[in-house]
Write a protein that holds these residues in place. Structure first.
Motif, PDB file in Angstrom:
ATOM      1  N   ASP A 155      50.247 -40.411  57.267  1.00  0.00           N
ATOM      2  CA  ASP A 155      50.969 -40.389  58.545  1.00  0.00           C
ATOM      3  C   ASP A 155      51.048 -38.968  59.103  1.00  0.00           C
ATOM      4  O   ASP A 155      50.883 -38.754  60.306  1.00  0.00           O
ATOM      5  CB  ASP A 155      52.380 -40.958  58.375  1.00  0.00           C
ATOM      6  N   ALA A 156      51.310 -37.988  58.228  1.00  0.00           N
ATOM      7  CA  ALA A 156      51.418 -36.596  58.673  1.00  0.00           C
ATOM      8  C   ALA A 156      50.076 -36.093  59.207  1.00  0.00           C
ATOM      9  O   ALA A 156      50.022 -35.446  60.256  1.00  0.00           O
ATOM     10  CB  ALA A 156      51.900 -35.719  57.525  1.00  0.00           C
TER      11      ALA A 156
ATOM     12  N   MET B  43      54.782 -34.015  63.549  1.00  0.00           N
ATOM     13  CA  MET B  43      55.605 -34.045  62.346  1.00  0.00           C
ATOM     14  C   MET B  43      55.592 -32.653  61.704  1.00  0.00           C
ATOM     15  O   MET B  43      54.551 -32.069  61.502  1.00  0.00           O
ATOM     16  CB  MET B  43      55.036 -35.097  61.385  1.00  0.00           C
ATOM     17  N   LYS B  44      56.760 -32.148  61.412  1.00  0.00           N
ATOM     18  CA  LYS B  44      56.871 -30.815  60.814  1.00  0.00           C
ATOM     19  C   LYS B  44      56.725 -30.903  59.293  1.00  0.00           C
ATOM     20  O   LYS B  44      57.018 -31.919  58.690  1.00  0.00           O
ATOM     21  CB  LYS B  44      58.233 -30.214  61.166  1.00  0.00           C
ATOM     22  N   LEU B  45      56.307 -29.788  58.682  1.00  0.00           N
ATOM     23  CA  LEU B  45      56.131 -29.752  57.232  1.00  0.00           C
ATOM     24  C   LEU B  45      57.441 -30.037  56.500  1.00  0.00           C
ATOM     25  O   LEU B  45      57.453 -30.693  55.460  1.00  0.00           O
ATOM     26  CB  LEU B  45      55.585 -28.388  56.792  1.00  0.00           C
TER      27      LEU B  45
ATOM     28  N   VAL C  87      49.834 -29.939  54.046  1.00  0.00           N
ATOM     29  CA  VAL C  87      50.274 -31.304  53.739  1.00  0.00           C
ATOM     30  C   VAL C  87      49.627 -31.773  52.434  1.00  0.00           C
ATOM     31  O   VAL C  87      50.280 -32.380  51.579  1.00  0.00           O
ATOM     32  CB  VAL C  87      49.941 -32.271  54.911  1.00  0.00           C
TER      33      VAL C  87
ATOM     34  N   SER D 210      49.303 -37.554  62.556  1.00  0.00           N
ATOM     35  CA  SER D 210      50.116 -36.885  63.567  1.00  0.00           C
ATOM     36  C   SER D 210      49.509 -35.527  63.940  1.00  0.00           C
ATOM     37  O   SER D 210      49.431 -35.165  65.127  1.00  0.00           O
ATOM     38  CB  SER D 210      51.539 -36.718  63.043  1.00  0.00           C
TER      39      SER D 210
ATOM     40  N   HIS E 218      60.477 -36.387  53.263  1.00  0.00           N
ATOM     41  CA  HIS E 218      60.066 -37.761  52.974  1.00  0.00           C
ATOM     42  C   HIS E 218      59.482 -37.866  51.561  1.00  0.00           C
ATOM     43  O   HIS E 218      59.722 -38.844  50.854  1.00  0.00           O
ATOM     44  CB  HIS E 218      59.032 -38.246  53.998  1.00  0.00           C
TER      45      HIS E 218
ATOM     46  N   GLN F  24      46.972 -29.386  57.806  1.00  0.00           N
ATOM     47  CA  GLN F  24      46.456 -30.457  56.950  1.00  0.00           C
ATOM     48  C   GLN F  24      46.352 -29.982  55.496  1.00  0.00           C
ATOM     49  O   GLN F  24      46.656 -30.727  54.559  1.00  0.00           O
ATOM     50  CB  GLN F  24      45.094 -30.939  57.449  1.00  0.00           C
TER      51      GLN F  24
ATOM     52  N   GLU G 230      59.834 -31.963  57.440  1.00  0.00           N
ATOM     53  CA  GLU G 230      60.052 -33.415  57.487  1.00  0.00           C
ATOM     54  C   GLU G 230      59.177 -34.118  56.462  1.00  0.00           C
ATOM     55  O   GLU G 230      59.634 -35.028  55.761  1.00  0.00           O
ATOM     56  CB  GLU G 230      59.703 -33.972  58.868  1.00  0.00           C
ATOM     57  N   VAL G 231      57.927 -33.700  56.375  1.00  0.00           N
ATOM     58  CA  VAL G 231      56.984 -34.299  55.433  1.00  0.00           C
ATOM     59  C   VAL G 231      57.513 -34.121  54.013  1.00  0.00           C
ATOM     60  O   VAL G 231      57.554 -35.064  53.222  1.00  0.00           O
ATOM     61  CB  VAL G 231      55.574 -33.674  55.585  1.00  0.00           C
TER      62      VAL G 231
ATOM     63  N   ARG H 132      51.503 -38.631  53.468  1.00  0.00           N
ATOM     64  CA  ARG H 132      50.426 -37.683  53.783  1.00  0.00           C
ATOM     65  C   ARG H 132      49.558 -38.226  54.918  1.00  0.00           C
ATOM     66  O   ARG H 132      49.258 -37.520  55.868  1.00  0.00           O
ATOM     67  CB  ARG H 132      49.554 -37.433  52.544  1.00  0.00           C
TER      68      ARG H 132
END
Length: 182
Positions: free
Chosen positions: A131-132, A1-3, A157, A135, A9, A154, A5-6, A129
């Protein structure tokens, strides 16, 4: 997952929290109070906004003018059955909702309700967070990322999480002020 995308969301979680704040009434008339009202129209559930023109002629009244006069009664029933706590006045062509001034007890209840909605928004951000980070850890285990890259991601995120939780808190403070202002 890319930042990116995070963050996307988390933006959506923040917007959802703000939309839910708008459905809580303050002392003033606001058409977004009716956003969650669904009307059973010829066997199909439809949003009230799709069936009527909704306006605020003054600060204490919401006017609902249906596009189809035959739908007046079902719109009135849907409003009565909803959780907004307002009684519709039907004059045969327009439904009016009078917004009474809030009592101090009702204001306290609404502040609690808004705080609950804010907490739901924060939980959504924390789930994103989690889920990211899961991943990122999987990528580290499969050797797609080094330990340093994993730690940096991390950390990023977590910073995004803190940023969006702070934004939800800001929106909560604004809404609480709106509710408590007489």
């Amino acid at each position: 997952m890319k930042l990116a995308e995070v963050e996307e969301h988390m933006v959506k979680a923040l917007e959802a929290a703000q939309r839910s704040f708008n459905t809580i009434r303050t002392g003033r008339a606001n058409t977004s109070l009716l956003d969650r009202i669904i009307v059973e129209y010829y066997g199909s559930p439809m949003h009230l906004k799709a069936l009527a023109n909704i306006s605020t002629p003054d600060s204490t009244t919401i006017a609902i003018q249906p596009f189809d006069r035959n739908s007046l009664n079902i719109i009135e029933k849907a409003i009565l059955m909803s959780d907004i706590g307002l009684t519709p006045n039907n004059d045969g062509s327009v439904i009016r909702l009078n917004i009474p001034p809030l009592t101090s007890d009702r204001r306290k209840e609404l502040v609690k309700q808004v705080a609950k909605l804010a907490e739901e928004g924060k939980v959504a951000v924390r789930n994103i967070r989690r889920d990211a980070i899961d991943s990122i850890r999987k990528q580290e285990k499969s050797s797609e990322l080094s330990k340093d890259e994993s730690a940096d991601l991390q950390d990023s995120v977590q910073k995004l999480t803190d940023k969006y939780i702070a934004k939800i808190d800001e929106a909560l403070a604004v809404k609480e002020k709106d509710i408590t202002t007489v």
